[in-house]
Scaffold this motif. Sequence first.
Motif, PDB file in Angstrom:
ATOM      1  N   LEU A 431      69.401  38.150  -6.458  1.00 25.16           N
ATOM      2  CA  LEU A 431      67.798  38.264  -6.944  1.00 25.16           C
ATOM      3  C   LEU A 431      67.447  39.550  -6.873  1.00 25.16           C
ATOM      4  N   ASP A 432      66.523  40.009  -8.200  1.00 24.20           N
ATOM      5  CA  ASP A 432      66.053  41.366  -8.270  1.00 24.20           C
ATOM      6  C   ASP A 432      64.703  41.305  -7.490  1.00 24.20           C
ATOM      7  N   TYR A 433      64.668  41.208  -6.042  1.00 20.47           N
ATOM      8  CA  TYR A 433      63.415  41.030  -5.531  1.00 20.47           C
ATOM      9  C   TYR A 433      63.474  41.761  -4.246  1.00 20.47           C
ATOM     10  N   PRO A 434      62.257  42.493  -4.032  1.00 15.80           N
ATOM     11  CA  PRO A 434      62.303  43.450  -2.925  1.00 15.80           C
ATOM     12  C   PRO A 434      62.297  42.990  -1.427  1.00 15.80           C
ATOM     13  N   GLU A 435      62.734  43.570  -0.200  1.00 15.64           N
ATOM     14  CA  GLU A 435      62.467  43.142   0.996  1.00 15.64           C
ATOM     15  C   GLU A 435      61.008  43.448   1.315  1.00 15.64           C
ATOM     16  N   PRO A 436      60.356  42.487   2.168  1.00 10.38           N
ATOM     17  CA  PRO A 436      59.028  42.804   2.372  1.00 10.38           C
ATOM     18  C   PRO A 436      58.919  44.303   2.806  1.00 10.38           C
ATOM     19  N   VAL A 437      57.723  44.757   2.385  1.00  6.89           N
ATOM     20  CA  VAL A 437      57.123  45.991   2.738  1.00  6.89           C
ATOM     21  C   VAL A 437      56.519  46.306   4.301  1.00  6.89           C
ATOM     22  N   VAL A 438      56.591  45.371   4.877  1.00  6.78           N
ATOM     23  CA  VAL A 438      56.129  45.193   6.125  1.00  6.78           C
ATOM     24  C   VAL A 438      56.246  44.031   7.133  1.00  6.78           C
ATOM     25  N   ASP A 439      56.575  44.131   8.178  1.00 10.13           N
ATOM     26  CA  ASP A 439      56.643  42.646   8.864  1.00 10.13           C
ATOM     27  C   ASP A 439      55.260  42.357   9.208  1.00 10.13           C
ATOM     28  N   LEU A 440      55.189  41.068   9.053  1.00 14.25           N
ATOM     29  CA  LEU A 440      53.567  40.381   9.393  1.00 14.25           C
ATOM     30  C   LEU A 440      53.380  40.651  10.810  1.00 14.25           C
ATOM     31  N   GLY A 441      54.134  40.472  11.719  1.00 12.93           N
ATOM     32  CA  GLY A 441      53.645  40.677  13.209  1.00 12.93           C
ATOM     33  C   GLY A 441      53.204  41.961  13.178  1.00 12.93           C
ATOM     34  N   ASP A 442      54.294  43.094  12.751  1.00 17.05           N
ATOM     35  CA  ASP A 442      53.625  44.348  12.746  1.00 17.05           C
ATOM     36  C   ASP A 442      52.526  44.904  12.326  1.00 17.05           C
ATOM     37  N   GLY A 443      52.065  44.289  11.097  1.00 22.29           N
ATOM     38  CA  GLY A 443      51.096  44.414  10.214  1.00 22.29           C
ATOM     39  C   GLY A 443      49.756  43.958  11.075  1.00 22.29           C
ATOM     40  N   LEU A 444      49.867  42.829  11.740  1.00 26.51           N
ATOM     41  CA  LEU A 444      48.744  42.403  12.409  1.00 26.51           C
ATOM     42  C   LEU A 444      48.672  42.858  13.906  1.00 26.51           C
ATOM     43  N   ALA A 445      49.643  43.470  14.490  1.00 26.03           N
ATOM     44  CA  ALA A 445      49.348  44.264  15.695  1.00 26.03           C
ATOM     45  C   ALA A 445      48.782  45.716  15.193  1.00 26.03           C
ATOM     46  N   ARG A 446      49.215  46.155  14.144  1.00 27.53           N
ATOM     47  CA  ARG A 446      48.479  47.528  13.731  1.00 27.53           C
ATOM     48  C   ARG A 446      47.059  47.342  13.612  1.00 27.53           C
ATOM     49  N   PHE A 447      46.538  46.164  12.994  1.00 31.35           N
ATOM     50  CA  PHE A 447      45.262  45.963  12.303  1.00 31.35           C
ATOM     51  C   PHE A 447      44.495  45.702  13.807  1.00 31.35           C
ATOM     52  N   GLN A 448      45.150  44.832  14.428  1.00 35.09           N
ATOM     53  CA  GLN A 448      44.265  44.755  15.778  1.00 35.09           C
ATOM     54  C   GLN A 448      44.025  45.770  16.771  1.00 35.09           C
ATOM     55  N   GLU A 449      45.098  46.864  16.556  1.00 40.07           N
ATOM     56  CA  GLU A 449      44.726  47.998  17.447  1.00 40.07           C
ATOM     57  C   GLU A 449      43.839  48.722  16.786  1.00 40.07           C
ATOM     58  N   ALA A 450      43.918  48.803  15.314  1.00 41.43           N
ATOM     59  CA  ALA A 450      42.900  49.748  14.797  1.00 41.43           C
ATOM     60  C   ALA A 450      41.360  49.151  15.083  1.00 41.43           C
ATOM     61  N   ARG A 451      40.995  47.804  15.034  1.00 44.10           N
ATOM     62  CA  ARG A 451      39.880  47.212  15.296  1.00 44.10           C
ATOM     63  C   ARG A 451      39.674  47.218  16.653  1.00 44.10           C
ATOM     64  N   GLY A 452      40.586  47.303  17.408  1.00 45.51           N
ATOM     65  CA  GLY A 452      40.400  47.238  18.872  1.00 45.51           C
ATOM     66  C   GLY A 452      40.193  45.992  19.442  1.00 45.51           C
ATOM     67  N   ILE A 453      41.137  45.037  19.017  1.00 42.46           N
ATOM     68  CA  ILE A 453      41.102  43.625  19.387  1.00 42.46           C
ATOM     69  C   ILE A 453      42.308  43.403  20.326  1.00 42.46           C
ATOM     70  N   GLY A 454      42.206  42.660  21.133  1.00 44.75           N
ATOM     71  CA  GLY A 454      43.029  42.412  21.998  1.00 44.75           C
ATOM     72  C   GLY A 454      43.048  42.928  23.477  1.00 44.75           C
TER      73      GLY A 454
END
Length: 454
Positions: A431-454
């Motif tokens: 398949l000429d298809y890329p690997e994910p640009v980010v892990d969904l869990g990592d992306g979620l953690a980064r967003f929550q940290e940025a917004r001060g959630i958790g």
Amino acid sequence: MRVSIALFTSDLRVHDQPVLRAALRGADEVVPLFVVDSGVREAGFDAPNRRAFLADCLADLDARLRDRGGRLVIRTGDVVEQVCRVAYEAGARRVHIAGGVSGYALRREERLRAALREERCDLQVHDAVITALPPGAVTPSDRDHFAVFTPYFRRWENERLRDRLGAPRVVRVPEGIRSDDLVCRTDLKGVSPGLAAGGETEGRRQLKAWTDGGIDAYADRHDDLPGDATSRLSPYLHFGALSPVELVHRARQAGGAGAEAFVRQLAWRDFHHQVLAARPDASYRDYRTRKDRWRRAPEEVAAWREGRTGYPVVDAAMRQLIHEGWMHNRARLLAAGFLTKTLYIDWRVGAQHFLDLLVDGDVANNQLNWQWMAGTGTDTRPNRVLNPLAQAKRFDPHGEYVRRWVPELSEVAGPAVHRPWDLPAEVRDRLDYPEPVVDLGDGLARFQEARGIG
């Protein structure tokens, strides 16, 4: 002979057209005028897909006016300068125009009113032309606009809309008023290959088909990605080839749960217009700041734009946009949520890309929907995150939407197409298809940290 000008903007139709009907009532002859606005091009809003659709709309409007003995007059340049010039040439004493809500539209109206006053010509602005209910028609008791949709909708649905207006039988245009040539979409470059045809005639054909049948299933199927069960009328609404007032009336006549759900979407459109009318800077500034410190990640943004993020449902959405200049509403939410919350990229980056391609790219709806998804707008749950895998499972359960738009994955059967990284190594290698640009869990953690959630 009394002469008026009907200045067309985002209301390119003859049916249910208050601007044209008012101009005809107040004069013996009318100049139906459209100015190809140089200011729009200078502002970067003159995207190829919208130029092509506009060309269709203007050609169709000219044909409909000629059916009634008239014609469309086209001028190119600064709107104020060109309107004043036509008013002088025609001896017009009144100009009619639909009210707008963007900062640009409001400034244009102010300039036009002042310039026409110098020419002893009046400007009459008409409401409920571009929206079903004028911005400011309903307001809460303590402020100038509604910031939450639900209470707005309660008031909106109980308001009486104006009656529909029939198309005029005769339009008399003064002789000798010069017109620029109409542009044909085939002369334009950079147009999406699957772009829909524009114009009131095509819009009314699609509207009839929609109200005759498709609307019935809308409540149950409007989020069905492969089923494509939305009306696809948004480009015709954006250019005013269809009247939002008429759409509400037609939907209510059809009746049923589907019609009610469709009317609610039309109310969302009005809601965004009343927000922008009250807060014009919301087109470029956070409506409600979250003090975000957005990431700069040009390679990830490029992958998102090209539909190469490694998340098939997001990539399918972005490729539909490239091919059609249009995107399913559920897909818009997914694509916007992925950029702003999974990648944590400024919503303005995504909003501009959408405006570069969307044929229905409307400042009020586009910018405020992006803000809604980014959590900087009117969403009462600003930190919600749409998981693309969960969304794909729910709205494209068998992977048909993905296979339609991501041909590299066409051989992957069933729901497995949504998780290509789980396929056997020998299959992935083909398949000429890329690997994910980010892990969904990592992306979620980064967003929550940025917004001060958790």
